[in-house]
Design a protein around this motif. Structure first.
Motif, short mmCIF file in Angstrom:
data_model
loop_
_atom_site.label_atom_id
_atom_site.label_comp_id
_atom_site.label_asym_id
_atom_site.label_seq_id
_atom_site.Cartn_x
_atom_site.Cartn_y
_atom_site.Cartn_z
N ALA A 1 1.04 -1.22 -0.03
CA ALA A 1 0.10 0.31 0.20
C ALA A 1 0.40 0.98 -0.37
CB ALA A 1 -0.98 -0.10 1.12
N PRO A 2 0.32 2.54 -1.16
CA PRO A 2 1.04 3.39 -0.71
C PRO A 2 1.00 4.48 0.55
CG PRO A 2 -0.85 4.16 -2.03
CD PRO A 2 -0.37 2.35 -1.95
N VAL A 3 2.09 5.34 0.50
CA VAL A 3 2.05 5.65 2.06
C VAL A 3 1.10 7.23 2.12
CG1 VAL A 3 3.71 7.14 3.69
CG2 VAL A 3 4.80 5.19 2.68
N PRO A 4 -0.25 7.29 3.30
CA PRO A 4 -0.01 7.92 2.57
C PRO A 4 -0.19 9.58 2.67
CG PRO A 4 -1.46 6.24 4.08
CD PRO A 4 -0.39 5.91 3.70
N GLU A 5 -0.49 10.04 1.98
CA GLU A 5 0.29 11.76 1.39
C GLU A 5 -0.70 12.35 3.46
OE1 GLU A 5 -0.12 16.10 -0.13
OE2 GLU A 5 -1.53 14.95 -0.61
N LEU A 6 0.89 13.17 3.32
CA LEU A 6 0.86 14.41 4.89
C LEU A 6 0.03 15.83 4.65
CD1 LEU A 6 3.84 13.30 6.66
CD2 LEU A 6 1.93 12.32 7.12
N THR A 7 -0.94 16.16 5.53
CA THR A 7 -1.63 16.81 5.68
C THR A 7 -0.40 17.52 6.14
OG1 THR A 7 -2.41 16.47 8.18
CG2 THR A 7 -3.69 15.16 6.71
N GLU A 8 -1.13 18.75 5.57
CA GLU A 8 -0.19 20.26 5.64
C GLU A 8 0.35 20.43 7.20
OE1 GLU A 8 -0.19 25.05 5.05
OE2 GLU A 8 -1.48 24.27 4.71
N ALA A 9 -0.46 20.04 8.11
CA ALA A 9 -0.83 20.10 9.82
C ALA A 9 0.59 19.39 9.98
CB ALA A 9 -1.76 20.35 10.80
N GLU A 10 0.21 18.30 9.32
CA GLU A 10 1.23 16.51 9.61
C GLU A 10 3.17 17.11 9.16
OE1 GLU A 10 -1.85 13.13 10.06
OE2 GLU A 10 -0.93 13.81 8.37
N ALA A 11 2.39 17.58 8.18
CA ALA A 11 4.17 17.68 7.59
C ALA A 11 5.01 18.64 8.09
CB ALA A 11 3.97 18.37 5.90
N ASN A 12 4.25 20.30 8.99
CA ASN A 12 4.87 20.61 9.38
C ASN A 12 5.28 19.90 11.09
OD1 ASN A 12 4.37 23.21 7.38
ND2 ASN A 12 2.28 23.79 8.52
N ALA A 13 4.69 19.26 11.54
CA ALA A 13 5.00 18.99 13.07
C ALA A 13 6.27 17.88 12.16
CB ALA A 13 3.77 18.86 12.79
N ARG A 14 6.43 17.48 11.37
CA ARG A 14 7.93 16.73 11.22
C ARG A 14 8.98 17.32 12.14
NH1 ARG A 14 8.53 11.76 8.84
NH2 ARG A 14 10.16 11.98 8.02
N THR A 15 9.73 16.32 12.71
CA THR A 15 11.34 16.64 13.37
C THR A 15 12.29 15.56 12.33
OG1 THR A 15 10.58 15.51 15.20
CG2 THR A 15 9.93 18.01 15.15
N THR A 16 11.96 14.95 11.37
CA THR A 16 13.45 14.52 10.76
C THR A 16 13.25 13.61 9.36
OG1 THR A 16 12.50 12.53 12.64
CG2 THR A 16 13.25 11.21 10.88
N VAL A 17 14.34 14.30 8.63
CA VAL A 17 14.90 14.31 7.42
C VAL A 17 14.20 13.14 6.17
CG1 VAL A 17 16.86 14.72 6.11
CG2 VAL A 17 16.55 16.03 8.21
N PRO A 18 13.65 13.75 5.11
CA PRO A 18 12.65 14.75 4.71
C PRO A 18 12.18 15.58 5.51
CG PRO A 18 12.50 12.51 3.84
CD PRO A 18 12.93 12.25 5.19
N LEU A 19 12.33 16.81 5.86
CA LEU A 19 11.60 17.32 6.37
C LEU A 19 10.52 19.06 5.18
CD1 LEU A 19 12.06 19.87 8.12
CD2 LEU A 19 12.77 18.27 9.01
N THR A 20 9.42 19.21 5.90
CA THR A 20 9.29 19.96 5.06
C THR A 20 8.30 20.77 5.99
OG1 THR A 20 7.04 19.57 4.37
CG2 THR A 20 8.90 18.91 2.78
N ARG A 21 8.57 22.95 6.28
CA ARG A 21 8.21 23.72 6.63
C ARG A 21 7.74 24.41 5.59
NH1 ARG A 21 8.99 20.16 9.97
NH2 ARG A 21 9.57 20.72 11.79
N SER A 22 5.77 24.97 5.88
CA SER A 22 4.98 25.75 5.50
C SER A 22 5.76 27.27 5.32
CB SER A 22 3.28 25.79 5.10
OG SER A 22 3.13 24.32 4.79
N VAL A 23 6.25 27.71 4.18
CA VAL A 23 6.45 29.41 4.43
C VAL A 23 6.16 30.66 3.86
CG1 VAL A 23 8.87 28.56 5.33
CG2 VAL A 23 8.58 28.95 3.03
N SER A 24 6.45 32.13 4.03
CA SER A 24 6.16 32.86 3.10
C SER A 24 7.16 33.55 2.63
CB SER A 24 5.03 33.55 3.96
OG SER A 24 3.99 32.74 4.87
N LEU A 25 6.95 33.99 1.96
CA LEU A 25 8.84 34.30 1.21
C LEU A 25 8.67 35.30 0.96
CD1 LEU A 25 8.96 31.74 -1.79
CD2 LEU A 25 9.80 32.04 0.02
N GLU A 26 7.54 36.75 1.39
CA GLU A 26 7.68 38.09 1.11
C GLU A 26 7.96 38.83 1.57
OE1 GLU A 26 3.33 37.54 2.77
OE2 GLU A 26 4.69 36.26 1.54
#
Length: 209
Positions: A27-52
């Motif tokens: 079974a494929p790994v379910p995609e993380l929600t934005e909140a779940e992704a932002n809570a990851r503390t192990t690489v690989p990881l992503t964080r929602s950011v603003s660039l302006e």
């Protein structure tokens, strides 16, 4: 009797093939929600950011495991953008590249006798060289890059419905597994990037074949 035995063996072989053919795929790994992704503390990881706006867009601790089987030990620190339309994604990529996004990037190892700054590098504008970053952590902007998407997919950080582009700010050459702190600060305002979502990305580079 011999003929019966042969038929029995043949039937068993066919049944075995059928069992293997009907075995469910992994079974494929379910995609993380934005909140779940932002809570990851192990690489690989992503964080929602603003660039302006200028200022700190990331300051957190994380665990770095060894690279996966399709990755190399170079650790990429950068951005990831996405869009369902590949042409729109190309335009967004070109816009961010044209804006340059000068920044300050620091990576600190925390699990030694004392916190230690990790030497960082950046990709040259011609994409051919790795240049050392000075102690102040300043980088002139982002460049296009690629990371190991296999590790991202394995933890639910890939959505097959969209296209991605990775952009690098800095990289570390084989920093080694351990606990780290990352700090990323944007140096200048970029009003043209308002309402254009992006993610900070920390991931291993991919193993070229």
């Amino acid at each position: 009797m011999l003929q019966f035995s042969a038929l029995t063996i043949a039937f068993a072989a066919l049944q075995g093939c059928g069992d293997r053919a009907s075995a469910p795929d992994v079974a494929p790994v379910p995609e993380l929600t934005e909140a779940e992704a932002n809570a990851r503390t192990t690489v690989p990881l992503t964080r929602s950011v603003s660039l302006e706006k200028p200022g700190v867009i990331a300051d957190f601790e994380f665990e770095l495991p060894p690279p996966g089987r399709t990755a190399v030990s170079e650790l990429v620190i950068g951005l990831r953008i996405e869009d369902a339309d590949s042409k729109v994604l190309m335009k967004r990529t070109d816009l961010i590249l044209s804006e340059r996004l000068p920044a300050e990037v620091r990576l600190v190892r925390l699990d030694g006798p004392a916190p230690a700054e990790v030497p960082l590098r950046r990709i040259s504008s011609n994409l051919r060289e790795r240049l050392p970053i000075e102690a102040d952590g300043r980088v002139p902007g982002v460049t296009t890059t690629s990371v190991d998407n296999g590790m991202l997919r394995d933890v639910g950080l890939v959505d097959d419905r969209v296209h991605y582009q990775e952009l690098e700010l800095a990289n570390a050459d084989a920093p080694g597994p351990g606990r780290y702190r990352i700090i990323v600060r944007l140096a200048e305002s970029r009003p043209t990037l308002t309402d254009r979502p992006a993610e900070l990305l920390v991931a291993y580079s991919y193993l070229a074949k």
